[in-house]
Enzyme design. Structure first.
Site, PDB file in Angstrom:
ATOM      1  CB  SER A 133      -0.935   0.021   1.212  1.00 51.27           C
ATOM      2  OG  SER A 133      -1.981  -0.477   0.801  1.00 51.27           O
ATOM      3  CE  LYS A 140      -4.050   0.689  -1.435  1.00 55.52           C
ATOM      4  NZ  LYS A 140      -4.332  -0.043  -0.080  1.00 55.52           N
ATOM      5  CE1 TYR A 185      -4.479  -0.959  -4.825  1.00 50.78           C
ATOM      6  CE2 TYR A 185      -4.979  -3.305  -5.019  1.00 50.78           C
ATOM      7  CZ  TYR A 185      -4.701  -2.408  -4.227  1.00 50.78           C
ATOM      8  OH  TYR A 185      -4.779  -2.380  -2.942  1.00 50.78           O
ATOM      9  CB  VAL A 227      -0.283  -5.928   4.152  1.00 56.85           C
ATOM     10  CG1 VAL A 227      -1.625  -5.369   4.605  1.00 56.85           C
ATOM     11  CG2 VAL A 227      -0.464  -6.328   2.715  1.00 56.85           C
ATOM     12  CE1 TYR A 241      -3.797  -0.525   5.000  1.00 62.42           C
ATOM     13  CE2 TYR A 241      -2.262  -0.963   6.454  1.00 62.42           C
ATOM     14  CZ  TYR A 241      -2.506  -1.008   5.316  1.00 62.42           C
ATOM     15  OH  TYR A 241      -1.552  -1.443   4.688  1.00 62.42           O
TER      16      TYR A 241
HETATM   17  N1  GLU Z   1      -2.078  -5.327  -2.307  1.00 58.29           N
HETATM   18  C1  GLU Z   1      -2.842  -5.148  -1.002  1.00 58.29           C
HETATM   19  C2  GLU Z   1      -4.195  -5.443  -0.967  1.00 58.29           C
HETATM   20  O1  GLU Z   1      -4.816  -4.751  -1.859  1.00 58.29           O
HETATM   21  C3  GLU Z   1      -2.525  -4.040  -0.425  1.00 58.29           C
HETATM   22  C4  GLU Z   1      -3.009  -3.920   1.052  1.00 58.29           C
HETATM   23  C5  GLU Z   1      -2.177  -2.992   1.810  1.00 58.29           C
HETATM   24  O2  GLU Z   1      -0.795  -3.019   1.764  1.00 58.29           O
HETATM   25  O3  GLU Z   1      -2.678  -2.253   2.593  1.00 58.29           O
HETATM   26  O4  GLU Z   1      -4.737  -6.037  -0.479  1.00 58.29           O
END
Ligand code: GLU
Length: 311
Positions: free
Chosen positions: A69, A72, A195, A265, A247
């Site tokens: 993430s 992002k 993604y 994650v 989160y």
């Molecule tokens: N690739 C992970 C997902 O979409 C990213 C989640 C993350 O790092 O928060 O579930």
């Protein structure tokens, strides 16, 4: 060394690492993406980059890990450049979600307007806005990441991308829901492929800390001199990191650490102390909110020992 903090930073990082490593064993490596579950849980690395060009590292600072993430933030920077803020902010909100990063519930009740760009639904819209305007969204994103990190060798781990695609039912559900709600322009499969691949970029703590320096330096990269973004955009992105970057653990993280940050994650957390430092820490075991356990502890110790936070 110019100030109290940087003069003592290397020995301070050694203390931070000892304290942070002591919580390893109490968390859990992400296993919903099988390729991530294979990582050794006892890794720990940390890099602090100063806007004055200084750099301090400890532990496995030069080992690559899956940024997940953290991507992002790069995607948001690219989307804002590609479609502009007016278009993007009509499609994504700027409020904390108060629910899990991959939740579908809010999306349904709020008719396809994701709460923010850092939960999966919002990130998928951000990636869509790049995908719909580019023949190769991933090459474009990799170009940005390599430029910001000053490292042309940064690569994408196709095994991780494949593993996530095979187990990405929730993300696929989110993308289809967004499409049905009219908030996805490109073909669902193309957006999901982009993604998963952005999440699978592999970087080191050093790459990440260097690449976030513009967010600590008013938008200009202190290592290359490039004006990456305006100070207004820096303020906005850092504000989103503070309110939405961790989160459903974002409030507790702000309470303990007090700096804008983004977690992934894969166990990475990247934080920004405006005007001073960008900091990346990596340790794969996660707490119950999906944030790196030792990484959070390290940043908490760092902010306490240096008395540096944004407050
Ligand atoms: N690739 C992970 C997902 O979409 C990213 C989640 C993350 O790092 O928060 O579930």
């Amino acid at each position: 060394m110019k100030n109290f903090e940087s003069a003592n930073l290397q020995s301070l990082l050694e203390e931070v690492a000892i304290g942070a490593r002591s919580v390893i064993g109490r968390g859990k490596v992400a296993d919903y993406i099988p390729a991530l579950a294979r990582i050794s849980p006892d890794k720990f690395g940390m890099v602090v980059c100063g806007v004055d060009g200084s750099e301090f590292a400890i532990g496995e600072a030069d080992e690559t890990f899956s940024i997940q993430s953290l991507s992002k933030v790069f995607a948001l920077i690219l989307a804002l450049e590609t479609v502009g803020p007016n278009t993007l902010w009509k499609r994504v909100g700027r409020e904390p979600s108060g629910s899990a990063f991959n939740s579908l519930v809010l999306l349904e009740s709020e008719r396809g307007l994701p709460r923010n760009p850092f939960i999966n639904a919002g990130a998928i819209v951000v990636t869509d806005s790049i995908t719909a305007h580019s023949v190769s969204p991933i090459l474009q994103l990799m170009g940005l990441v390599r430029r910001l990190a000053g490292n042309q060798k940064i690569y994408l781990d196709e095994n991780v991308a494949q593993s996530e695609a095979e187990h990405g039912h929730r993300n696929a559900a989110i993308a289809h829901l967004l499409k049905s709600q009219g908030n996805l322009e490109a073909v669902v499969e193309d957006v999901l492929a982009a993604y998963y691949r952005q999440c699978a970029i592999a970087m080191t703590c050093r790459d990440l800390a260097r690449s976030f320096l513009p967010l600590a330096n008013g938008g200009t990269h202190p290592l290359s001199g490039e004006k990456v973004m305006t100070p207004l955009r820096v303020k906005r992105i850092n504000s989103l990191l503070l309110t939405c970057g961790l989160y459903d653990g974002v409030g507790n993280f702000a309470f303990r650490v007090g700096i804008p940050a983004k977690s992934g994650v894969g166990g990475g957390i990247i934080g920004v102390i405006p005007g001073k430092y960008s900091i990346c820490v990596w340790s794969p075991e996660l707490d119950q909110t999906g944030n790196s356990l030792a990484g959070t502890r390290a940043l908490e110790l760092f902010s306490r020992k240096t008395r540096l936070s944004i407050f």
